[in-house]
Write a protein that holds these residues in place. Sequence first.
Motif, PDB file in Angstrom:
ATOM      1  N   SER A 189     -58.923  20.033 -33.566  1.00  0.00           N
ATOM      2  CA  SER A 189     -58.253  20.889 -32.581  1.00  0.00           C
ATOM      3  C   SER A 189     -57.121  20.086 -31.982  1.00  0.00           C
ATOM      4  O   SER A 189     -57.315  18.929 -31.565  1.00  0.00           O
ATOM      5  N   VAL A 190     -55.939  20.706 -31.947  1.00  0.00           N
ATOM      6  CA  VAL A 190     -54.774  20.053 -31.356  1.00  0.00           C
ATOM      7  C   VAL A 190     -54.133  21.000 -30.353  1.00  0.00           C
ATOM      8  O   VAL A 190     -54.089  22.209 -30.571  1.00  0.00           O
ATOM      9  N   VAL A 191     -53.681  20.443 -29.259  1.00  0.00           N
ATOM     10  CA  VAL A 191     -52.949  21.229 -28.266  1.00  0.00           C
ATOM     11  C   VAL A 191     -51.456  21.058 -28.535  1.00  0.00           C
ATOM     12  O   VAL A 191     -50.958  19.934 -28.636  1.00  0.00           O
ATOM     13  N   VAL A 192     -50.776  22.186 -28.683  1.00  0.00           N
ATOM     14  CA  VAL A 192     -49.332  22.194 -28.926  1.00  0.00           C
ATOM     15  C   VAL A 192     -48.669  23.003 -27.812  1.00  0.00           C
ATOM     16  O   VAL A 192     -49.073  24.142 -27.540  1.00  0.00           O
ATOM     17  N   VAL A 193     -47.693  22.403 -27.190  1.00  0.00           N
ATOM     18  CA  VAL A 193     -46.953  23.083 -26.134  1.00  0.00           C
ATOM     19  C   VAL A 193     -45.709  23.732 -26.739  1.00  0.00           C
ATOM     20  O   VAL A 193     -44.930  23.063 -27.428  1.00  0.00           O
ATOM     21  N   ALA A 194     -45.535  25.027 -26.489  1.00  0.00           N
ATOM     22  CA  ALA A 194     -44.339  25.743 -26.976  1.00  0.00           C
ATOM     23  C   ALA A 194     -43.183  25.459 -26.030  1.00  0.00           C
ATOM     24  O   ALA A 194     -42.791  26.293 -25.219  1.00  0.00           O
ATOM     25  N   ASP A 195     -42.625  24.253 -26.168  1.00  0.00           N
ATOM     26  CA  ASP A 195     -41.609  23.783 -25.221  1.00  0.00           C
ATOM     27  C   ASP A 195     -40.231  23.638 -25.855  1.00  0.00           C
ATOM     28  O   ASP A 195     -39.334  22.998 -25.276  1.00  0.00           O
ATOM     29  N   GLN A 196     -40.027  24.223 -27.037  1.00  0.00           N
ATOM     30  CA  GLN A 196     -38.748  24.120 -27.712  1.00  0.00           C
ATOM     31  C   GLN A 196     -37.945  25.425 -27.537  1.00  0.00           C
ATOM     32  O   GLN A 196     -38.493  26.443 -27.115  1.00  0.00           O
ATOM     33  N   PRO A 197     -36.663  25.401 -27.868  1.00  0.00           N
ATOM     34  CA  PRO A 197     -35.867  26.633 -27.789  1.00  0.00           C
ATOM     35  C   PRO A 197     -36.464  27.728 -28.668  1.00  0.00           C
ATOM     36  O   PRO A 197     -37.073  27.445 -29.705  1.00  0.00           O
ATOM     37  N   VAL A 198     -36.297  28.969 -28.243  1.00  0.00           N
ATOM     38  CA  VAL A 198     -36.816  30.097 -29.019  1.00  0.00           C
ATOM     39  C   VAL A 198     -36.240  30.048 -30.430  1.00  0.00           C
ATOM     40  O   VAL A 198     -35.024  29.908 -30.629  1.00  0.00           O
ATOM     41  N   GLY A 199     -37.123  30.145 -31.410  1.00  0.00           N
ATOM     42  CA  GLY A 199     -36.689  30.071 -32.802  1.00  0.00           C
ATOM     43  C   GLY A 199     -37.880  30.014 -33.731  1.00  0.00           C
ATOM     44  O   GLY A 199     -39.033  30.245 -33.329  1.00  0.00           O
ATOM     45  N   ASN A 200     -37.622  29.703 -34.995  1.00  0.00           N
ATOM     46  CA  ASN A 200     -38.661  29.553 -36.012  1.00  0.00           C
ATOM     47  C   ASN A 200     -38.749  28.087 -36.427  1.00  0.00           C
ATOM     48  O   ASN A 200     -37.712  27.438 -36.653  1.00  0.00           O
ATOM     49  N   TYR A 201     -39.962  27.573 -36.552  1.00  0.00           N
ATOM     50  CA  TYR A 201     -40.185  26.167 -36.878  1.00  0.00           C
ATOM     51  C   TYR A 201     -41.197  26.080 -38.028  1.00  0.00           C
ATOM     52  O   TYR A 201     -42.187  26.817 -38.039  1.00  0.00           O
ATOM     53  N   TRP A 202     -40.924  25.180 -38.957  1.00  0.00           N
ATOM     54  CA  TRP A 202     -41.837  25.030 -40.083  1.00  0.00           C
ATOM     55  C   TRP A 202     -43.134  24.352 -39.652  1.00  0.00           C
ATOM     56  O   TRP A 202     -43.127  23.319 -38.974  1.00  0.00           O
ATOM     57  N   ILE A 203     -44.248  24.941 -40.067  1.00  0.00           N
ATOM     58  CA  ILE A 203     -45.547  24.270 -40.066  1.00  0.00           C
ATOM     59  C   ILE A 203     -45.742  23.750 -41.479  1.00  0.00           C
ATOM     60  O   ILE A 203     -45.643  24.506 -42.443  1.00  0.00           O
ATOM     61  N   ARG A 204     -46.019  22.464 -41.631  1.00  0.00           N
ATOM     62  CA  ARG A 204     -46.027  21.851 -42.962  1.00  0.00           C
ATOM     63  C   ARG A 204     -47.387  21.225 -43.279  1.00  0.00           C
ATOM     64  O   ARG A 204     -48.040  20.635 -42.410  1.00  0.00           O
ATOM     65  N   ALA A 205     -47.811  21.363 -44.524  1.00  0.00           N
ATOM     66  CA  ALA A 205     -49.049  20.742 -45.006  1.00  0.00           C
ATOM     67  C   ALA A 205     -48.789  20.210 -46.409  1.00  0.00           C
ATOM     68  O   ALA A 205     -49.024  20.892 -47.406  1.00  0.00           O
ATOM     69  N   LEU A 206     -48.284  18.991 -46.481  1.00  0.00           N
ATOM     70  CA  LEU A 206     -47.938  18.392 -47.769  1.00  0.00           C
ATOM     71  C   LEU A 206     -49.150  17.676 -48.334  1.00  0.00           C
ATOM     72  O   LEU A 206     -49.746  16.822 -47.677  1.00  0.00           O
ATOM     73  N   SER A 207     -49.546  18.038 -49.553  1.00  0.00           N
ATOM     74  CA  SER A 207     -50.737  17.430 -50.143  1.00  0.00           C
ATOM     75  C   SER A 207     -50.404  16.061 -50.729  1.00  0.00           C
ATOM     76  O   SER A 207     -49.238  15.696 -50.905  1.00  0.00           O
ATOM     77  N   ASN A 208     -51.464  15.325 -51.054  1.00  0.00           N
ATOM     78  CA  ASN A 208     -51.287  13.982 -51.596  1.00  0.00           C
ATOM     79  C   ASN A 208     -50.997  13.973 -53.084  1.00  0.00           C
ATOM     80  O   ASN A 208     -50.816  12.913 -53.684  1.00  0.00           O
ATOM     81  N   HIS A 209     -50.951  15.141 -53.713  1.00  0.00           N
ATOM     82  CA  HIS A 209     -50.634  15.199 -55.138  1.00  0.00           C
ATOM     83  C   HIS A 209     -49.162  14.831 -55.365  1.00  0.00           C
ATOM     84  O   HIS A 209     -48.322  15.040 -54.488  1.00  0.00           O
ATOM     85  N   PRO A 210     -48.827  14.304 -56.534  1.00  0.00           N
ATOM     86  CA  PRO A 210     -47.427  13.925 -56.804  1.00  0.00           C
ATOM     87  C   PRO A 210     -46.529  15.146 -56.922  1.00  0.00           C
ATOM     88  O   PRO A 210     -46.989  16.265 -57.182  1.00  0.00           O
ATOM     89  N   ASN A 211     -45.259  14.898 -56.716  1.00  0.00           N
ATOM     90  CA  ASN A 211     -44.213  15.909 -56.902  1.00  0.00           C
ATOM     91  C   ASN A 211     -44.374  17.120 -55.983  1.00  0.00           C
ATOM     92  O   ASN A 211     -44.019  18.240 -56.344  1.00  0.00           O
ATOM     93  N   GLN A 212     -44.906  16.901 -54.786  1.00  0.00           N
ATOM     94  CA  GLN A 212     -45.026  17.983 -53.817  1.00  0.00           C
ATOM     95  C   GLN A 212     -43.695  18.184 -53.094  1.00  0.00           C
ATOM     96  O   GLN A 212     -42.918  17.248 -52.902  1.00  0.00           O
ATOM     97  N   THR A 213     -43.439  19.411 -52.677  1.00  0.00           N
ATOM     98  CA  THR A 213     -42.150  19.718 -52.066  1.00  0.00           C
ATOM     99  C   THR A 213     -42.299  20.849 -51.060  1.00  0.00           C
ATOM    100  O   THR A 213     -43.267  21.622 -51.105  1.00  0.00           O
ATOM    101  N   PHE A 214     -41.324  20.932 -50.145  1.00  0.00           N
ATOM    102  CA  PHE A 214     -41.236  22.054 -49.218  1.00  0.00           C
ATOM    103  C   PHE A 214     -40.177  23.065 -49.675  1.00  0.00           C
ATOM    104  O   PHE A 214     -39.926  24.051 -48.971  1.00  0.00           O
ATOM    105  N   ASP A 215     -39.581  22.835 -50.824  1.00  0.00           N
ATOM    106  CA  ASP A 215     -38.510  23.716 -51.299  1.00  0.00           C
ATOM    107  C   ASP A 215     -38.979  25.161 -51.365  1.00  0.00           C
ATOM    108  O   ASP A 215     -40.075  25.459 -51.862  1.00  0.00           O
ATOM    109  N   GLY A 216     -38.143  26.044 -50.860  1.00  0.00           N
ATOM    110  CA  GLY A 216     -38.450  27.471 -50.921  1.00  0.00           C
ATOM    111  C   GLY A 216     -39.642  27.889 -50.097  1.00  0.00           C
ATOM    112  O   GLY A 216     -40.233  28.941 -50.344  1.00  0.00           O
ATOM    113  N   GLY A 217     -40.006  27.059 -49.112  1.00  0.00           N
ATOM    114  CA  GLY A 217     -41.129  27.407 -48.254  1.00  0.00           C
ATOM    115  C   GLY A 217     -42.485  27.035 -48.813  1.00  0.00           C
ATOM    116  O   GLY A 217     -43.516  27.482 -48.287  1.00  0.00           O
ATOM    117  N   GLN A 218     -42.522  26.223 -49.878  1.00  0.00           N
ATOM    118  CA  GLN A 218     -43.809  25.776 -50.398  1.00  0.00           C
ATOM    119  C   GLN A 218     -44.502  24.871 -49.377  1.00  0.00           C
ATOM    120  O   GLN A 218     -43.861  24.183 -48.587  1.00  0.00           O
TER     121      GLN A 218
END
Length: 472
Positions: A189-218
């Motif tokens: 459980s983590v507490v996150v404060v919504a203290d940034q300007p109104v907008g959209n922010y990526w939530i990211r979960a990059l696995s330990n497998h090789p050749n992982q990427t966030f391209d295209g919203g992966q």
Amino acid sequence: MNTTTSVHWHGIFQHRSNWADGTAFVTQCPIQPNGSFLHVFTAPNQAGTFWYHSHLSAQYCDGLRGPLVIYDPDDPLAHMYDVDDASTLIVLSDWYHQLSPTMYTGPFVPDATLINGLGRYAGGPMSPLAVVNVIQGKRYRFRVVGASCDPWFNFTIDGHNMTIIEADGNEVEPVVVDSIPVFAGQRYSVVVVADQPVGNYWIRALSNHPNQTFDGGQSSAILRYEGAAIQDPTTEHGPYILPFDESKLHPLDGGGAPGIPELGKADVTINLVPGLRGGQAQYTINNVSFVDPPLPVLLQILSGAQHPSQLLPNGSVYVLPFNKTIEISMPATDLTAGGALGGPHSVHLHGHAFDVVRVAGNSSYNYVNPVRRDTVSLGVQATNDNVTFRFVTDNPGPWFFHCHNDWHLHNGFAVIMAEAPSAAAVQESKVAPSKFCVKLSLFLVLSYMTVLLRLLVGFVQCFAVRSVTLEL
């Protein structure tokens, strides 16, 4: 369902209800196709983030998994957040385009990372991603569940720090980080404060497998502030300057490992060495690969088996005395010939939370206020990791202890801690439902009839051979 299954309640101690733990071949027979199994249990003195999943073969890799939350009306950390409900659950998982029975021998390469069941993959469509909605100025308790079959994930939220307040159903003293490694079976459980300007922010979960990427919203989901446009974020990740350190997690109630605070001074000490028989793709613990017994271990205990020599599978059942301090150490062996490749391995003990007196990435021992949890990473041999933890045998019954990489578990990475078998037999015979006991009795009768029949056939064959020999 039209296939056999079982359902385990990960992190629930199942005090006085070992029969309801949902572990196929350990506490029950698999539920038959189109059958049913009624779990009845209580969870006294437990609150936090848990999850449920199939515990038969590698079946949960095909999707039988989900979050389970026990809310605490008297949460001592409730003053730190404003929102904690179904909208703040974040489940991380891997997804395969093949069904698990076709993949038992690998390679174990996920086609996608899912967050709350949604995700994208290379060459695939721009399908919708999970959206976590927030209101500027409010504080949110995000419950992050590691429900993967194989990888661990580096979890981050662009532009936002996270304050850890729980690990595996155990509240901890608040620790601020900007990234968290979430291994299979673990929860935070983590507490996150919504203290940034109104907008959209990526939530990211990059696995330990090789050749992982966030391209295209992966490997991503979206944190969306109220009033923001309905579109993918354009935020950048990093830099990360508040790294996660498991040794900095301490129980909110002070904690403290049981027993004499010295290495090896517990009532029972066990060193479990993981390995891999490369030619057979079988994982081992102390040179024994776990195989499903012909009769669930609880049923064996209810039928009178007490000693390790009486319990199956041979070499994989460790009988523990009642109300004693147990110390388990597990060295990382991935660089050793015959060692357990494919790490870091996360291991989980059913029926307990344990005090991790030595965590991965740290060579010191902490008996004063170690993190308490039920799933821990074994780390890697490059840093000489030898993860060590303690618990008290106050919960009679056979409890599975295994790697939570489900492919590794399927291939033998497990043992059973048979805790106070005589007490377990008395306890479970009284609390298991009557219909369940009838089914157990019928199963036992049929099983023993089968064994007797085999012995009789063997005797007849042996007698026949001897008769022929005499005639010659």
